[in-house]
Design a protein around this motif. Sequence first.
Motif, PDB file in Angstrom:
ATOM      1  N   ASN A 166       0.815  -1.208   0.000  1.00 21.79           N
ATOM      2  CA  ASN A 166       0.000   0.000   0.000  1.00 21.79           C
ATOM      3  C   ASN A 166       0.849   1.259   0.000  1.00 21.79           C
ATOM      4  O   ASN A 166       0.502   2.250  -0.636  1.00 21.79           O
ATOM      5  CB  ASN A 166      -0.930  -0.009   1.215  1.00 21.79           C
ATOM      6  CG  ASN A 166      -2.164  -0.863   0.988  1.00 21.79           C
ATOM      7  OD1 ASN A 166      -2.475  -1.237  -0.143  1.00 21.79           O
ATOM      8  ND2 ASN A 166      -2.871  -1.182   2.057  1.00 21.79           N
ATOM      9  N   GLU A 167       1.958   1.199   0.719  1.00 23.99           N
ATOM     10  CA  GLU A 167       2.814   2.386   0.787  1.00 23.99           C
ATOM     11  C   GLU A 167       3.589   2.615  -0.508  1.00 23.99           C
ATOM     12  O   GLU A 167       3.843   3.755  -0.890  1.00 23.99           O
ATOM     13  CB  GLU A 167       3.792   2.254   1.968  1.00 23.99           C
ATOM     14  CG  GLU A 167       3.131   2.530   3.314  1.00 23.99           C
ATOM     15  CD  GLU A 167       4.058   2.240   4.494  1.00 23.99           C
ATOM     16  OE1 GLU A 167       5.179   1.744   4.255  1.00 23.99           O
ATOM     17  OE2 GLU A 167       3.642   2.496   5.632  1.00 23.99           O
ATOM     18  N   SER A 168       3.972   1.517  -1.185  1.00 22.26           N
ATOM     19  CA  SER A 168       4.791   1.658  -2.385  1.00 22.26           C
ATOM     20  C   SER A 168       3.969   2.010  -3.625  1.00 22.26           C
ATOM     21  O   SER A 168       4.389   2.827  -4.433  1.00 22.26           O
ATOM     22  CB  SER A 168       5.570   0.366  -2.647  1.00 22.26           C
ATOM     23  OG  SER A 168       6.446   0.089  -1.565  1.00 22.26           O
ATOM     24  N   ALA A 169       2.836   1.382  -3.760  1.00 24.83           N
ATOM     25  CA  ALA A 169       2.031   1.601  -4.957  1.00 24.83           C
ATOM     26  C   ALA A 169       1.405   2.994  -4.936  1.00 24.83           C
ATOM     27  O   ALA A 169       1.309   3.621  -3.891  1.00 24.83           O
ATOM     28  CB  ALA A 169       0.950   0.534  -5.059  1.00 24.83           C
ATOM     29  N   ASN A 170       1.016   3.449  -6.109  1.00 27.22           N
ATOM     30  CA  ASN A 170       0.414   4.781  -6.202  1.00 27.22           C
ATOM     31  C   ASN A 170      -0.972   4.836  -5.556  1.00 27.22           C
ATOM     32  O   ASN A 170      -1.378   5.869  -5.036  1.00 27.22           O
ATOM     33  CB  ASN A 170       0.328   5.213  -7.657  1.00 27.22           C
ATOM     34  CG  ASN A 170       1.676   5.634  -8.207  1.00 27.22           C
ATOM     35  OD1 ASN A 170       2.465   6.256  -7.505  1.00 27.22           O
ATOM     36  ND2 ASN A 170       1.950   5.273  -9.443  1.00 27.22           N
ATOM     37  N   GLU A 171      -1.671   3.705  -5.641  1.00 21.85           N
ATOM     38  CA  GLU A 171      -2.964   3.610  -4.962  1.00 21.85           C
ATOM     39  C   GLU A 171      -2.909   2.388  -4.064  1.00 21.85           C
ATOM     40  O   GLU A 171      -2.206   1.423  -4.358  1.00 21.85           O
ATOM     41  CB  GLU A 171      -4.087   3.409  -5.977  1.00 21.85           C
ATOM     42  CG  GLU A 171      -4.058   4.398  -7.124  1.00 21.85           C
ATOM     43  CD  GLU A 171      -4.963   3.956  -8.270  1.00 21.85           C
ATOM     44  OE1 GLU A 171      -6.176   3.978  -8.084  1.00 21.85           O
ATOM     45  OE2 GLU A 171      -4.431   3.566  -9.336  1.00 21.85           O
ATOM     46  N   ILE A 172      -3.645   2.406  -2.974  1.00 21.72           N
ATOM     47  CA  ILE A 172      -3.628   1.229  -2.103  1.00 21.72           C
ATOM     48  C   ILE A 172      -4.292   0.044  -2.802  1.00 21.72           C
ATOM     49  O   ILE A 172      -5.199   0.214  -3.622  1.00 21.72           O
ATOM     50  CB  ILE A 172      -4.320   1.504  -0.753  1.00 21.72           C
ATOM     51  CG1 ILE A 172      -5.809   1.788  -0.937  1.00 21.72           C
ATOM     52  CG2 ILE A 172      -3.633   2.631  -0.002  1.00 21.72           C
ATOM     53  CD1 ILE A 172      -6.567   1.765   0.380  1.00 21.72           C
ATOM     54  N   SER A 218     -10.200  -5.959   2.332  1.00 20.75           N
ATOM     55  CA  SER A 218     -10.691  -6.281   1.004  1.00 20.75           C
ATOM     56  C   SER A 218      -9.780  -5.653  -0.044  1.00 20.75           C
ATOM     57  O   SER A 218      -8.975  -4.780   0.260  1.00 20.75           O
ATOM     58  CB  SER A 218     -12.126  -5.782   0.827  1.00 20.75           C
ATOM     59  OG  SER A 218     -12.150  -4.369   0.967  1.00 20.75           O
ATOM     60  N   ILE A 219      -9.932  -6.133  -1.253  1.00 26.39           N
ATOM     61  CA  ILE A 219      -9.072  -5.696  -2.349  1.00 26.39           C
ATOM     62  C   ILE A 219      -9.720  -4.528  -3.076  1.00 26.39           C
ATOM     63  O   ILE A 219     -10.907  -4.570  -3.376  1.00 26.39           O
ATOM     64  CB  ILE A 219      -8.878  -6.874  -3.329  1.00 26.39           C
ATOM     65  CG1 ILE A 219      -8.296  -8.085  -2.597  1.00 26.39           C
ATOM     66  CG2 ILE A 219      -7.960  -6.476  -4.470  1.00 26.39           C
ATOM     67  CD1 ILE A 219      -7.025  -7.826  -1.874  1.00 26.39           C
ATOM     68  N   THR A 220      -8.938  -3.508  -3.353  1.00 30.33           N
ATOM     69  CA  THR A 220      -9.458  -2.366  -4.098  1.00 30.33           C
ATOM     70  C   THR A 220      -9.477  -2.667  -5.596  1.00 30.33           C
ATOM     71  O   THR A 220      -8.956  -3.693  -6.031  1.00 30.33           O
ATOM     72  CB  THR A 220      -8.580  -1.123  -3.887  1.00 30.33           C
ATOM     73  OG1 THR A 220      -7.276  -1.392  -4.423  1.00 30.33           O
ATOM     74  CG2 THR A 220      -8.437  -0.791  -2.407  1.00 30.33           C
ATOM     75  N   LYS A 221     -10.061  -1.761  -6.354  1.00 30.90           N
ATOM     76  CA  LYS A 221     -10.044  -1.911  -7.816  1.00 30.90           C
ATOM     77  C   LYS A 221      -8.600  -1.977  -8.304  1.00 30.90           C
ATOM     78  O   LYS A 221      -8.258  -2.778  -9.181  1.00 30.90           O
ATOM     79  CB  LYS A 221     -10.755  -0.716  -8.477  1.00 30.90           C
ATOM     80  CG  LYS A 221     -12.279  -0.726  -8.318  1.00 30.90           C
ATOM     81  CD  LYS A 221     -12.899  -1.869  -9.094  1.00 30.90           C
ATOM     82  CE  LYS A 221     -14.410  -1.974  -8.807  1.00 30.90           C
ATOM     83  NZ  LYS A 221     -14.970  -3.278  -9.254  1.00 30.90           N
ATOM     84  N   ALA A 222      -7.766  -1.126  -7.735  1.00 24.83           N
ATOM     85  CA  ALA A 222      -6.351  -1.134  -8.119  1.00 24.83           C
ATOM     86  C   ALA A 222      -5.717  -2.487  -7.774  1.00 24.83           C
ATOM     87  O   ALA A 222      -4.890  -3.003  -8.522  1.00 24.83           O
ATOM     88  CB  ALA A 222      -5.610  -0.016  -7.407  1.00 24.83           C
ATOM     89  N   GLY A 223      -6.146  -3.054  -6.668  1.00 25.16           N
ATOM     90  CA  GLY A 223      -5.646  -4.369  -6.268  1.00 25.16           C
ATOM     91  C   GLY A 223      -6.060  -5.441  -7.263  1.00 25.16           C
ATOM     92  O   GLY A 223      -5.256  -6.297  -7.649  1.00 25.16           O
TER      93      GLY A 223
END
Lengths: 115, 115
Positions: free
Chosen positions: A62-68, A83-88
């Motif tokens: 979460n910290e490295s990616a642009n979106e969690i 839960s997983i986000t859309k970005a996930g």
Amino acid sequence: MSAKKKYNIRFRIWFYADDDKFLGKGRVELLERIKEVGSITNAAKGMKMSYRQAWQMVKEMNESANEILVEKSLGGKGGGGASITKAGERAITQFHDFEQKVNRFIAEESKKLTI
Amino acid sequence: MSAKKKYNIRFRIWFYADDDKFLGKGRVELLERIKEVGSITNAAKGMKMSYRQAWQMVKEMNESANEILVEKSLGGKGGGGASITKAGERAITQFHDFEQKVNRFIAEESKKLTI
DNA sequence: ATTCAATATGTTTTAAAATGAATAGTGATT
DNA sequence: AATCACTATTCATTTTAAAACATATTGAAT
């Protein structure tokens, strides 16, 4: 006579954000399990992983990616969850797709080897 | 505003003999240095590696591959030394070639990512 | 306000891996 | 037969990483 070993090539890929590695095979599996079971705790239990390690991985991703990639909720009914986000979701899919493409490429190129 | 990190994909490949990993980026570099300097001792000194570790790597490579990659001589003028066999030369070349091909493929495919 | 199951972290223990030091063996050369 | 620089190998030590343990915190539901 000694049986000749068959040569083969294996690989690993990682997704980086600038120079921060944030996603590899293991973390993708963790994401998938979180998606499946709805919590970091139970996802970790399903793999050979401590909650602490799984939680740290999520934090790093979460910290490295642009979106969690993982959204968490604290307290409340059931104690909370993850839960997983859309970005996930996109990260999971694109990792698998990419891995498969590389796999096919390598399998094909391996045939040409005369090692 | 927070600067967006640029996503990129990195990889590693390994050569296996059946299920034994015997060659990766680090070992290829060791082979190249042995070729250059003529001994395990001095090759190790050139990298951040102990003689012990380098020697073990050579041992594992030679044991795993179908043909030995490093030939050693014991005693005599200069105390002995190590050199790369024809199979070792081929391994180095083919590893680099393969790595480059995969690199190009991944760079190309990365453009299509919408991560 | 108590319960509950999860997240969030710090601390300690254990295990694994890397390192370093020490020692023996080799054989052409002198 | 003494030397020399390398290979070969064991052993103790250090470093690093992983696992285990222990608490604290959260907030909807009862």
